[in-house]
Design a protein around this motif. Structure first.
Motif, PDB file in Angstrom:
ATOM      1  N   ALA A 116      -1.490   5.830   9.733  1.00 13.55           N
ATOM      2  CA  ALA A 116      -0.768   4.625   9.324  1.00 13.55           C
ATOM      3  C   ALA A 116       0.053   4.042  10.474  1.00 13.55           C
ATOM      4  N   THR A 155      -3.151 -10.609   1.967  1.00 14.10           N
ATOM      5  CA  THR A 155      -4.042  -9.559   1.445  1.00 14.10           C
ATOM      6  C   THR A 155      -5.017  -9.102   2.519  1.00 14.10           C
ATOM      7  N   TYR A 159       0.872  -1.165   0.000  1.00 12.18           N
ATOM      8  CA  TYR A 159       0.000   0.000   0.000  1.00 12.18           C
ATOM      9  C   TYR A 159       0.913   1.221   0.000  1.00 12.18           C
ATOM     10  N   ILE A 175      -7.019   2.809   8.462  1.00 15.78           N
ATOM     11  CA  ILE A 175      -6.611   4.197   8.184  1.00 15.78           C
ATOM     12  C   ILE A 175      -7.758   5.038   7.620  1.00 15.78           C
ATOM     13  N   SER A 176      -8.866   4.389   7.261  1.00 12.61           N
ATOM     14  CA  SER A 176     -10.037   5.147   6.798  1.00 12.61           C
ATOM     15  C   SER A 176     -10.799   5.754   7.980  1.00 12.61           C
ATOM     16  N   PHE A 218      -5.621  -2.984   7.159  1.00 14.25           N
ATOM     17  CA  PHE A 218      -4.841  -1.748   7.285  1.00 14.25           C
ATOM     18  C   PHE A 218      -5.580  -0.599   6.596  1.00 14.25           C
ATOM     19  N   ILE A 219      -6.051  -0.835   5.381  1.00 13.06           N
ATOM     20  CA  ILE A 219      -6.768   0.199   4.619  1.00 13.06           C
ATOM     21  C   ILE A 219      -8.053   0.596   5.345  1.00 13.06           C
ATOM     22  N   HIS A 220      -8.767  -0.397   5.904  1.00 16.31           N
ATOM     23  CA  HIS A 220      -9.973  -0.092   6.691  1.00 16.31           C
ATOM     24  C   HIS A 220      -9.615   0.782   7.892  1.00 16.31           C
ATOM     25  N   LYS A 246      -3.562  -6.403   4.554  1.00 18.57           N
ATOM     26  CA  LYS A 246      -3.561  -5.148   3.794  1.00 18.57           C
ATOM     27  C   LYS A 246      -4.957  -4.517   3.811  1.00 18.57           C
ATOM     28  N   GLU A 247      -5.986  -5.323   3.595  1.00 19.46           N
ATOM     29  CA  GLU A 247      -7.362  -4.817   3.597  1.00 19.46           C
ATOM     30  C   GLU A 247      -7.707  -4.211   4.950  1.00 19.46           C
ATOM     31  N   GLN A 302       1.395   5.058   0.519  1.00 15.94           N
ATOM     32  CA  GLN A 302       0.787   6.244   1.112  1.00 15.94           C
ATOM     33  C   GLN A 302       1.549   7.464   0.612  1.00 15.94           C
TER      34      GLN A 302
END
Length: 194
Positions: free
Chosen positions: A82, A65, A49, A75-76, A71-73, A68-69, A51
């Motif tokens: 991060a 994966t 990912y 930081i949203s 992590f993205i959730h 990673k998913e 940034q």
């Protein structure tokens, strides 16, 4: 932009890894979870990912994966950067983080450095539905760690009943009959309510 990198792990620490991809070295920020998976490997693939900020471009690496998913959730969520997301993934396995969110367990999240009560509540509030809808981990149930409820739900799902329907039926049965102590009784009554 960069989905993954595959190459030789030329330098590893619990926080970073350098990956040599055909002569180009990428520095990836990683969690302890990813480090534990790659510490004995000389080469491999990490999902990434990127940034992009005004003052830096930072590449984060993940062994799986789903990490990673997650992590993205994370930081949203407003107020979760991060560094905090990486701390969460270093403190708990991805499935443990997902379980805490789905089950609304603020205590587990509060036990992580940098996460206070308000942050834990915000993470749960903003991500619970996403986790449940995306089937991040199909074994996680919002039913709080009650083995009777979990066994009954598993049995209903084995019979072909949808998870949400089964959970609602079990909650209804236990609200009306809190004295039930046998899985079979809960399942029988739940089947009658469906």
């Amino acid at each position: 932009m960069i989905a993954f990198v595959r190459g030789n792990f030329v330098h590893k620490t619990p926080a970073t890894v350098w990956v040599d991809v055909q002569g180009v070295g990428y520095e990836l920020q990683i969690s302890l979870h990813t480090y534990s998976k790659i510490q004995n490997l000389e080469k491999g693939q990490l999902f990434t990912y990127l940034q992009v900020k005004e003052d830096a471009h930072t590449l984060f690496g993940f062994f799986e994966t789903r990490e990673k998913e997650l992590f993205i959730h994370l930081i949203s969520v407003s107020g979760v950067g991060a560094a905090t997301a990486r701390m969460v993934l270093s403190s708990l396995k991805p499935e443990e983080v997902a379980a805490a969110i789905v089950q609304g367990n603020t205590r587990v999240l509060e036990g992580i450095k940098g996460i206070g009560k308000k942050s834990a509540e915000r993470i749960i509030l903003e991500l619970r539905d996403k986790m449940t809808k995306s089937n991040f981990d199909s074994n996680i149930s919002p039913l709080i760690n009650n083995t009777l409820e979990q066994e009954a739900l598993n049995a209903l799902m084995t019979l072909g009943i949808a998870r949400n329907t089964g959970e609602q039926a079990i909650r209804k049965v236990l609200a009306n009959h809190p004295e039930l102590g046998q899985v079979e009784d809960i399942i029988k009554k739940a089947l009658k309510t469906i």
